[in-house]
Design a protein around this motif. Structure first.
Motif, PDB file in Angstrom:
ATOM      1  N   UNK A 190       0.821  -1.198   0.000  1.00 40.05           N
ATOM      2  CA  UNK A 190       0.000   0.000   0.000  1.00 40.05           C
ATOM      3  C   UNK A 190       0.867   1.265   0.000  1.00 40.05           C
ATOM      4  N   UNK A 191       2.025   1.205   0.664  1.00 38.15           N
ATOM      5  CA  UNK A 191       2.924   2.361   0.645  1.00 38.15           C
ATOM      6  C   UNK A 191       3.473   2.583  -0.757  1.00 38.15           C
ATOM      7  N   UNK A 192       3.803   1.504  -1.461  1.00 39.71           N
ATOM      8  CA  UNK A 192       4.295   1.647  -2.847  1.00 39.71           C
ATOM      9  C   UNK A 192       3.216   2.237  -3.737  1.00 39.71           C
ATOM     10  N   UNK A 193       1.977   1.802  -3.562  1.00 38.67           N
ATOM     11  CA  UNK A 193       0.886   2.363  -4.360  1.00 38.67           C
ATOM     12  C   UNK A 193       0.680   3.838  -4.047  1.00 38.67           C
ATOM     13  N   UNK A 194       0.754   4.184  -2.769  1.00 36.83           N
ATOM     14  CA  UNK A 194       0.603   5.581  -2.384  1.00 36.83           C
ATOM     15  C   UNK A 194       1.742   6.420  -2.961  1.00 36.83           C
ATOM     16  N   UNK A 195       2.939   5.851  -2.990  1.00 38.87           N
ATOM     17  CA  UNK A 195       4.083   6.583  -3.551  1.00 38.87           C
ATOM     18  C   UNK A 195       3.893   6.813  -5.044  1.00 38.87           C
ATOM     19  N   UNK A 196       3.337   5.838  -5.726  1.00 42.39           N
ATOM     20  CA  UNK A 196       3.064   6.011  -7.159  1.00 42.39           C
ATOM     21  C   UNK A 196       2.085   7.155  -7.394  1.00 42.39           C
ATOM     22  N   UNK A 197       1.067   7.252  -6.539  1.00 45.22           N
ATOM     23  CA  UNK A 197       0.098   8.346  -6.644  1.00 45.22           C
ATOM     24  C   UNK A 197       0.776   9.686  -6.417  1.00 45.22           C
ATOM     25  N   UNK A 198       1.606   9.773  -5.389  1.00 39.55           N
ATOM     26  CA  UNK A 198       2.295  11.023  -5.083  1.00 39.55           C
ATOM     27  C   UNK A 198       3.253  11.430  -6.187  1.00 39.55           C
ATOM     28  N   UNK A 199       4.002  10.471  -6.727  1.00 41.95           N
ATOM     29  CA  UNK A 199       4.945  10.775  -7.809  1.00 41.95           C
ATOM     30  C   UNK A 199       4.199  11.254  -9.050  1.00 41.95           C
ATOM     31  N   UNK A 200       3.061  10.654  -9.322  1.00 41.48           N
ATOM     32  CA  UNK A 200       2.256  11.062 -10.478  1.00 41.48           C
ATOM     33  C   UNK A 200       1.783  12.506 -10.324  1.00 41.48           C
ATOM     34  N   UNK A 201       1.292  12.862  -9.128  1.00 42.12           N
ATOM     35  CA  UNK A 201       0.816  14.224  -8.885  1.00 42.12           C
ATOM     36  C   UNK A 201       1.963  15.214  -9.010  1.00 42.12           C
ATOM     37  N   UNK A 202       3.091  14.914  -8.360  1.00 37.95           N
ATOM     38  CA  UNK A 202       4.238  15.825  -8.394  1.00 37.95           C
ATOM     39  C   UNK A 202       4.788  15.962  -9.815  1.00 37.95           C
ATOM     40  N   UNK A 203       4.841  14.842 -10.535  1.00 34.35           N
ATOM     41  CA  UNK A 203       5.356  14.880 -11.906  1.00 34.35           C
ATOM     42  C   UNK A 203       4.477  15.680 -12.833  1.00 34.35           C
ATOM     43  N   UNK A 204       3.171  15.511 -12.703  1.00 34.00           N
ATOM     44  CA  UNK A 204       2.240  16.268 -13.543  1.00 34.00           C
ATOM     45  C   UNK A 204       2.337  17.764 -13.264  1.00 34.00           C
ATOM     46  N   UNK A 205       2.491  18.123 -11.991  1.00 37.20           N
ATOM     47  CA  UNK A 205       2.606  19.539 -11.638  1.00 37.20           C
ATOM     48  C   UNK A 205       3.871  20.146 -12.247  1.00 37.20           C
ATOM     49  N   UNK A 206       4.965  19.423 -12.165  1.00 39.40           N
ATOM     50  CA  UNK A 206       6.227  19.896 -12.750  1.00 39.40           C
ATOM     51  C   UNK A 206       6.096  20.049 -14.262  1.00 39.40           C
ATOM     52  N   UNK A 207       5.451  19.073 -14.894  1.00 36.20           N
ATOM     53  CA  UNK A 207       5.266  19.097 -16.342  1.00 36.20           C
ATOM     54  C   UNK A 207       4.408  20.288 -16.762  1.00 36.20           C
TER      55      UNK A 207
END
Length: 238
Positions: A190-207
């Protein structure tokens, strides 16, 4: 600008003011306000675009000194449709009619839950970095009282409130959107899944920030305009 700072891009989980989506704010002596928003591309999702523009209008209309509030979205392929709908207070379904397949409230909740997941991961990952010897499986027992009193924790608490979760000191940090905890053996996954969600949000914001800087030579910087002068936001914040 402070009022507009509570308007969040649902996908990027950041204020539209921080993202540079507020282009201009015209403030008139009689309390009329006109705001122009612009996004990183002309084809940003219309439902997200409408949600941000509508929230911006609502929050400004709620100020005790405003009279007429006009919010317009510039340079979007649905600008005309969205701006007409906002002017008429037609709502999302009234604006897009048959194209509005889902309600915006459902969309908002979906992304509020994602934002909570990302905030939860940030807090738990920070604990692991502070204590690398801590077993990952023990993260499921961490309570709000165990978190440091910092901005990361405050962000998590706000997001818990937004999806209806309590914020008492004894509440578990690692929970789903209904407040249910996890067994020790399921915590790492569940922590890995949550990390994937966070990375996706942060990456989209940067993009999106990069796209906005590329699309507009001023990088999407905000300008607050009053009748007697044009005042750049930078002059108000130094």
């Amino acid at each position: 600008m402070r009022a507009l700072g509570v308007v969040i891009d649902p996908e990027l989980d950041e204020p539209i003011t921080d993202l540079g989506f507020v282009h201009t704010v015209d403030v008139m002596p009689d309390g009329d306000v006109e705001v122009h928003l612009r996004l990183p591309t002309s084809f940003c999702a219309p439902n997200f675009a409408y949600l941000m523009a509508s929230d911006a209008k609502d929050v400004l209309a709620g100020l005790d000194w405003t009279r007429t509030v006009t919010v317009e979205l510039d340079d979007h392929h649905d600008s005309d449709i969205i701006n007409r709908g906002l002017a008429a207070d037609a709502g999302y379904r009234g604006t897009f009619a048959h194209e509005a397949e889902t309600d915006l409230d459902e969309l908002r909740v979906t992304f509020q839950r994602k934002a909570h997941t990302a905030a939860m991961e940030r807090c738990l990952t920070a604990l692991l970095r502070a204590d690398p010897a801590r077993p990952v499986t023990e993260l499921g027992t961490v309570t709000i009282a165990d978190l440091p009193g910092n901005a990361t924790t405050e962000s998590l608490l706000r997001r818990r409130v937004s999806i209806g979760l309590s914020t008492t000191p004894v509440d578990l940090v690692m929970v789903d959107h209904q407040g249910n905890g996890y067994t020790p053996e399921s915590v790492p996954l569940m922590l890995r899944r949550a990390r994937s969600t966070r990375i996706s949000i942060d990456g989209n914001a940067h993009f999106c920030r990069g796209l906005l800087r590329t699309r507009y030579t001023d990088g999407g910087s905000e300008t607050v305009r009053e009748p007697s002068a044009f005042i750049p936001l930078s002059a108000l914040t130094h």
